[in-house]
Write a protein that holds these residues in place. Sequence first.
Motif, PDB file in Angstrom:
ATOM      1  N   CYS A  16       5.767   9.388  10.788  1.00  0.00           N
ATOM      2  CA  CYS A  16       4.575   9.668   9.972  1.00  0.00           C
ATOM      3  C   CYS A  16       3.303   9.844  10.788  1.00  0.00           C
ATOM      4  O   CYS A  16       2.200   9.678  10.262  1.00  0.00           O
ATOM      5  N   MET A  17       3.429  10.200  12.069  1.00  0.00           N
ATOM      6  CA  MET A  17       2.241  10.481  12.869  1.00  0.00           C
ATOM      7  C   MET A  17       1.628  11.823  12.480  1.00  0.00           C
ATOM      8  O   MET A  17       0.405  11.966  12.408  1.00  0.00           O
ATOM      9  N   GLU A  49       9.332  22.281   3.828  1.00  0.00           N
ATOM     10  CA  GLU A  49      10.347  23.209   4.332  1.00  0.00           C
ATOM     11  C   GLU A  49      10.991  22.683   5.611  1.00  0.00           C
ATOM     12  O   GLU A  49      12.222  22.653   5.746  1.00  0.00           O
ATOM     13  N   HIS A  50      10.165  22.247   6.570  1.00  0.00           N
ATOM     14  CA  HIS A  50      10.705  21.724   7.819  1.00  0.00           C
ATOM     15  C   HIS A  50      11.407  20.389   7.598  1.00  0.00           C
ATOM     16  O   HIS A  50      12.386  20.073   8.298  1.00  0.00           O
ATOM     17  N   LEU A  51      10.917  19.608   6.657  1.00  0.00           N
ATOM     18  CA  LEU A  51      11.584  18.354   6.322  1.00  0.00           C
ATOM     19  C   LEU A  51      13.037  18.602   5.935  1.00  0.00           C
ATOM     20  O   LEU A  51      13.963  17.974   6.473  1.00  0.00           O
ATOM     21  N   HIS A  52      13.249  19.516   5.008  1.00  0.00           N
ATOM     22  CA  HIS A  52      14.610  19.790   4.550  1.00  0.00           C
ATOM     23  C   HIS A  52      15.451  20.425   5.659  1.00  0.00           C
ATOM     24  O   HIS A  52      16.661  20.161   5.752  1.00  0.00           O
ATOM     25  N   ALA A  77       0.209  15.882   2.576  1.00  0.00           N
ATOM     26  CA  ALA A  77       0.867  14.692   3.109  1.00  0.00           C
ATOM     27  C   ALA A  77       1.588  13.934   1.996  1.00  0.00           C
ATOM     28  O   ALA A  77       2.722  13.454   2.178  1.00  0.00           O
ATOM     29  N   GLU A  78       0.945  13.831   0.844  1.00  0.00           N
ATOM     30  CA  GLU A  78       1.569  13.137  -0.288  1.00  0.00           C
ATOM     31  C   GLU A  78       2.846  13.853  -0.725  1.00  0.00           C
ATOM     32  O   GLU A  78       3.888  13.208  -0.960  1.00  0.00           O
ATOM     33  N   ALA A  79       2.778  15.163  -0.822  1.00  0.00           N
ATOM     34  CA  ALA A  79       3.956  15.933  -1.237  1.00  0.00           C
ATOM     35  C   ALA A  79       5.093  15.756  -0.245  1.00  0.00           C
ATOM     36  O   ALA A  79       6.269  15.649  -0.631  1.00  0.00           O
ATOM     37  N   LEU A  80       4.773  15.711   1.039  1.00  0.00           N
ATOM     38  CA  LEU A  80       5.795  15.542   2.071  1.00  0.00           C
ATOM     39  C   LEU A  80       6.480  14.186   1.941  1.00  0.00           C
ATOM     40  O   LEU A  80       7.717  14.093   1.972  1.00  0.00           O
ATOM     41  N   GLN A 129      -0.673   4.314   0.061  1.00  0.00           N
ATOM     42  CA  GLN A 129      -1.131   4.883  -1.209  1.00  0.00           C
ATOM     43  C   GLN A 129      -0.011   5.616  -1.934  1.00  0.00           C
ATOM     44  O   GLN A 129       0.132   5.496  -3.156  1.00  0.00           O
ATOM     45  N   VAL A 130       0.792   6.365  -1.195  1.00  0.00           N
ATOM     46  CA  VAL A 130       1.811   7.219  -1.816  1.00  0.00           C
ATOM     47  C   VAL A 130       3.108   6.470  -2.105  1.00  0.00           C
ATOM     48  O   VAL A 130       3.711   6.626  -3.172  1.00  0.00           O
TER      49      VAL A 130
END
Length: 340
Positions: free
Chosen positions: A18-19, A289-292, A34-37, A66-67
């Motif tokens: 999470c950096m 996109e990159h996460l998936h 960031a929240e959506a990620l 927060q998220v």
Amino acid sequence: MPPRALGPFTVSPIGLGCMNICHAYGVAPPPEQAEALLLAALDAGVTHFDTAALYGFGASESIVGQVLAPHRSRFTLASKCGLTHETGDGTVKPGRVIDGRPETIRATCEGSLRRLKTDVIDLYYLHRWDKAVPIEDSVGALAELVRAGKIRAIGLSEVSADTLRRAHAVHPIAALQTEYSLWTRNPEIAVLQACRDLGVSFVAFSPVGRGFLAGALPDVAAVQALPEKDIRRPMPRFAPEHFARNLPLLADYRRLAADAGCTPAQLALAWLLQQGDDILPIPGTRTVEHLHENLGAADVRLSADVLAELDALINPATVSGHRYAEQARREVDTEDFAEK
């Protein structure tokens, strides 16, 4: 791919670093991105989120808190102390400071708990060993936090095999975190084996070579165009003379990815996952996109021949430039290869 052990916890084989959600690689993404990620990662089955007091000087922890606080029971939370801008006496420094004194560790933990909106941090790392403070004293302070119920397990970051063993003699170390990828093999010198000898999980940060192995920087011009505050700018490997020598590695690397039916980023992560069931990569990203794409690496299986080709292609003998500039090299305790 089955879940993996992270010390006493069971987590997804690929976690989320999470950096990137607040600093380090240029301009921070907007809060809504960031929240959506973070929520997309949770929905995709990520159960290992890794942050630190240093990241954005508390900004990353605040966003994560927060998220994700409403979903706290669904994941393992890791954060770090010992490398921040606040000291135990309340002094705020203009830049980052390595401070492993027990009073600073206690104070940083209290701040992390507030920002993360939680009563306990699952895995709390000493981000850097403060060489002015015996490792036994810093780990002793972390052990006190375990007994106080503020953290559940202790981790170390960027330390050597010898330091790990000294720390482990004070209190069991659940996990060790350091940079590990095809083009950063320092853990293979000694500390990875030490982790296995002691039953310590190994967490690999920067598993796609800070974007290099994902093909994010296709030429020297792309490196020279990096934002001023991008942390790669002072790293020798990304200096034009070294980067120009490293670029030719990508042609065969991309070919191997295509042959394996995956993306270059997935190839890097799949190689790492197949180095051992005790290795847990935590790639960072800013986009869903990159996460998936990264998580898809858990479905990639590489043959012994492909693994051998990768080892021969990208290794300490073929990569030009050190991973850290001189100051950063002095700050870590990891084993290092001889200068080329």
